[in-house]
Design a protein around this motif. Structure first.
Motif, PDB file in Angstrom:
ATOM      1  N   ARG A  39       4.967 -23.855 -22.849  1.00 50.91           N
ATOM      2  CA  ARG A  39       4.727 -25.192 -22.421  1.00 50.91           C
ATOM      3  C   ARG A  39       4.062 -25.449 -21.370  1.00 50.91           C
ATOM      4  NH1 ARG A  39       8.165 -29.180 -26.326  1.00 50.91           N
ATOM      5  NH2 ARG A  39       8.004 -28.032 -28.401  1.00 50.91           N
ATOM      6  N   ALA A  40       4.605 -24.953 -20.308  1.00 52.69           N
ATOM      7  CA  ALA A  40       4.350 -25.183 -18.872  1.00 52.69           C
ATOM      8  C   ALA A  40       3.103 -24.672 -18.525  1.00 52.69           C
ATOM      9  CB  ALA A  40       5.341 -24.665 -17.830  1.00 52.69           C
ATOM     10  N   ALA A  41       2.824 -23.236 -19.265  1.00 55.78           N
ATOM     11  CA  ALA A  41       1.560 -22.778 -18.938  1.00 55.78           C
ATOM     12  C   ALA A  41       0.351 -23.404 -19.600  1.00 55.78           C
ATOM     13  CB  ALA A  41       1.600 -21.112 -19.940  1.00 55.78           C
ATOM     14  N   LYS A  42       0.729 -23.938 -20.913  1.00 57.02           N
ATOM     15  CA  LYS A  42      -0.561 -25.065 -21.314  1.00 57.02           C
ATOM     16  C   LYS A  42      -1.078 -25.957 -20.202  1.00 57.02           C
ATOM     17  CE  LYS A  42       0.545 -24.281 -26.138  1.00 57.02           C
ATOM     18  NZ  LYS A  42       0.734 -24.664 -27.283  1.00 57.02           N
ATOM     19  N   ILE A  43      -0.505 -26.353 -19.444  1.00 58.77           N
ATOM     20  CA  ILE A  43      -0.929 -27.463 -18.702  1.00 58.77           C
ATOM     21  C   ILE A  43      -1.007 -26.864 -17.257  1.00 58.77           C
ATOM     22  CG2 ILE A  43      -0.182 -29.554 -19.639  1.00 58.77           C
ATOM     23  CD1 ILE A  43       2.277 -29.785 -17.958  1.00 58.77           C
ATOM     24  N   GLY A  44      -0.957 -25.457 -17.206  1.00 54.78           N
ATOM     25  CA  GLY A  44      -1.265 -24.661 -15.962  1.00 54.78           C
ATOM     26  C   GLY A  44      -0.160 -24.703 -14.889  1.00 54.78           C
ATOM     27  N   GLY A  45       0.992 -24.783 -15.520  1.00 50.65           N
ATOM     28  CA  GLY A  45       2.226 -24.722 -14.878  1.00 50.65           C
ATOM     29  C   GLY A  45       3.010 -23.311 -14.965  1.00 50.65           C
TER      30      GLY A  45
ATOM     31  N   HIS B 104       0.719 -30.434  -6.335  1.00 48.45           N
ATOM     32  CA  HIS B 104       1.645 -29.720  -7.429  1.00 48.45           C
ATOM     33  C   HIS B 104       3.090 -30.758  -7.771  1.00 48.45           C
ATOM     34  CE1 HIS B 104      -0.370 -26.194  -6.331  1.00 48.45           C
ATOM     35  NE2 HIS B 104      -0.082 -25.655  -7.884  1.00 48.45           N
ATOM     36  N   ILE B 105       3.289 -30.984  -8.776  1.00 49.24           N
ATOM     37  CA  ILE B 105       4.577 -31.697  -9.052  1.00 49.24           C
ATOM     38  C   ILE B 105       5.548 -30.580  -9.477  1.00 49.24           C
ATOM     39  CG2 ILE B 105       5.958 -33.026 -10.888  1.00 49.24           C
ATOM     40  CD1 ILE B 105       3.162 -34.559 -11.137  1.00 49.24           C
ATOM     41  N   VAL B 106       6.723 -30.503  -8.828  1.00 53.41           N
ATOM     42  CA  VAL B 106       7.965 -29.572  -8.800  1.00 53.41           C
ATOM     43  C   VAL B 106       9.309 -30.426  -9.503  1.00 53.41           C
ATOM     44  CG1 VAL B 106       9.418 -27.952  -7.594  1.00 53.41           C
ATOM     45  CG2 VAL B 106       6.978 -28.240  -6.825  1.00 53.41           C
ATOM     46  N   LEU B 107       9.897 -29.760 -10.179  1.00 55.75           N
ATOM     47  CA  LEU B 107      11.078 -30.293 -10.971  1.00 55.75           C
ATOM     48  C   LEU B 107      11.998 -29.235 -10.605  1.00 55.75           C
ATOM     49  CD1 LEU B 107      12.751 -32.218 -12.501  1.00 55.75           C
ATOM     50  CD2 LEU B 107      11.783 -30.933 -14.813  1.00 55.75           C
ATOM     51  N   ALA B 108      13.051 -29.227 -10.017  1.00 48.83           N
ATOM     52  CA  ALA B 108      14.124 -28.206 -10.202  1.00 48.83           C
ATOM     53  C   ALA B 108      15.636 -28.861 -10.730  1.00 48.83           C
ATOM     54  CB  ALA B 108      14.169 -27.632  -8.723  1.00 48.83           C
ATOM     55  N   ILE B 109      16.037 -28.014 -11.355  1.00 47.19           N
ATOM     56  CA  ILE B 109      17.360 -28.296 -12.022  1.00 47.19           C
ATOM     57  C   ILE B 109      18.478 -27.140 -11.835  1.00 47.19           C
ATOM     58  CG2 ILE B 109      18.482 -29.149 -14.104  1.00 47.19           C
ATOM     59  CD1 ILE B 109      15.943 -30.003 -15.294  1.00 47.19           C
ATOM     60  N   SER B 110      19.210 -27.474 -11.148  1.00 48.05           N
ATOM     61  CA  SER B 110      20.429 -26.646 -10.806  1.00 48.05           C
ATOM     62  C   SER B 110      21.815 -27.180 -11.346  1.00 48.05           C
ATOM     63  CB  SER B 110      20.759 -26.345  -9.288  1.00 48.05           C
ATOM     64  OG  SER B 110      19.473 -25.967  -8.730  1.00 48.05           O
ATOM     65  N   ASP B 111      22.568 -26.013 -11.881  1.00 43.64           N
ATOM     66  CA  ASP B 111      23.981 -26.074 -12.093  1.00 43.64           C
ATOM     67  C   ASP B 111      24.885 -25.153 -11.581  1.00 43.64           C
ATOM     68  OD1 ASP B 111      24.165 -23.827 -13.948  1.00 43.64           O
ATOM     69  OD2 ASP B 111      23.562 -24.998 -15.431  1.00 43.64           O
ATOM     70  N   ASP B 112      26.093 -25.113 -11.489  1.00 41.91           N
ATOM     71  CA  ASP B 112      27.001 -24.293 -11.023  1.00 41.91           C
ATOM     72  C   ASP B 112      27.964 -23.717 -12.146  1.00 41.91           C
ATOM     73  OD1 ASP B 112      28.568 -26.408 -11.844  1.00 41.91           O
ATOM     74  OD2 ASP B 112      29.581 -26.756  -9.877  1.00 41.91           O
TER      75      ASP B 112
ATOM     76  N   VAL C 268       6.843 -25.772 -11.953  1.00 43.07           N
ATOM     77  CA  VAL C 268       5.746 -26.534 -11.164  1.00 43.07           C
ATOM     78  C   VAL C 268       4.366 -26.582 -11.920  1.00 43.07           C
ATOM     79  CG1 VAL C 268       4.270 -25.742  -9.116  1.00 43.07           C
ATOM     80  CG2 VAL C 268       6.644 -24.938  -9.198  1.00 43.07           C
ATOM     81  N   VAL C 269       3.985 -27.750 -11.718  1.00 47.27           N
ATOM     82  CA  VAL C 269       2.611 -27.848 -12.605  1.00 47.27           C
ATOM     83  C   VAL C 269       1.608 -28.614 -11.462  1.00 47.27           C
ATOM     84  CG1 VAL C 269       3.442 -28.064 -14.926  1.00 47.27           C
ATOM     85  CG2 VAL C 269       3.344 -30.194 -13.345  1.00 47.27           C
ATOM     86  N   PRO C 270       0.309 -28.222 -11.520  1.00 53.12           N
ATOM     87  CA  PRO C 270      -0.710 -29.079 -10.925  1.00 53.12           C
ATOM     88  C   PRO C 270      -0.754 -30.465 -11.226  1.00 53.12           C
ATOM     89  CG  PRO C 270      -1.676 -27.173 -11.846  1.00 53.12           C
ATOM     90  CD  PRO C 270      -0.281 -27.309 -12.550  1.00 53.12           C
ATOM     91  N   ARG C 271      -0.645 -31.257 -10.219  1.00 53.78           N
ATOM     92  CA  ARG C 271      -0.864 -32.712 -10.347  1.00 53.78           C
ATOM     93  C   ARG C 271      -1.773 -33.246 -11.226  1.00 53.78           C
ATOM     94  NH1 ARG C 271       1.966 -36.884  -7.986  1.00 53.78           N
ATOM     95  NH2 ARG C 271       1.021 -38.824  -7.773  1.00 53.78           N
ATOM     96  N   SER C 272      -2.807 -32.742 -11.221  1.00 53.04           N
ATOM     97  CA  SER C 272      -4.110 -33.321 -11.877  1.00 53.04           C
ATOM     98  C   SER C 272      -3.713 -33.250 -13.290  1.00 53.04           C
ATOM     99  CB  SER C 272      -5.355 -32.727 -11.625  1.00 53.04           C
ATOM    100  OG  SER C 272      -5.457 -31.175 -11.817  1.00 53.04           O
ATOM    101  N   GLU C 273      -3.315 -31.891 -13.653  1.00 53.69           N
ATOM    102  CA  GLU C 273      -2.985 -31.609 -14.998  1.00 53.69           C
ATOM    103  C   GLU C 273      -1.717 -32.299 -15.513  1.00 53.69           C
ATOM    104  OE1 GLU C 273      -4.613 -29.280 -17.241  1.00 53.69           O
ATOM    105  OE2 GLU C 273      -6.150 -29.000 -15.469  1.00 53.69           O
TER     106      GLU C 273
END
Length: 70
Positions: free
Chosen positions: A34-40, A1-9, A57-62
């Motif tokens: 949009r995330a769901a379209k690539i399995g995320g 999986h590829i994970v992108l996390a963005i946080s702010d305060d 979170v999206v599957p790496r292959s997708e």
């Protein structure tokens, strides 16, 4: 999986109160679609007064196949 996390305060918000409205900006529902379209998935952790974290979170292959189509 590829994970992108963005946080702010920032001021945060109640994610359960986000309701799509005709004629308004696309926001979280479009982001999730949009995330769901690539399995995320998209997770939003926020509350008033404590900032926000958005995690995608999206599957790496997708993700690789989607990128190669551009």
């Amino acid at each position: 999986h590829i994970v992108l996390a963005i946080s702010d305060d920032g001021r945060g918000f109640d994610p359960s109160s986000v309701v799509p409205r005709a004629g308004c900006h696309l926001g979280l529902p479009s982001f999730r679609d949009r995330a769901a379209k690539i399995g995320g998935t998209v997770e939003v952790d926020s509350a008033p007064g404590r900032g926000t974290t958005v995690r995608v979170v999206v599957p790496r292959s997708e993700a690789c196949e989607f990128h190669n189509e551009d």
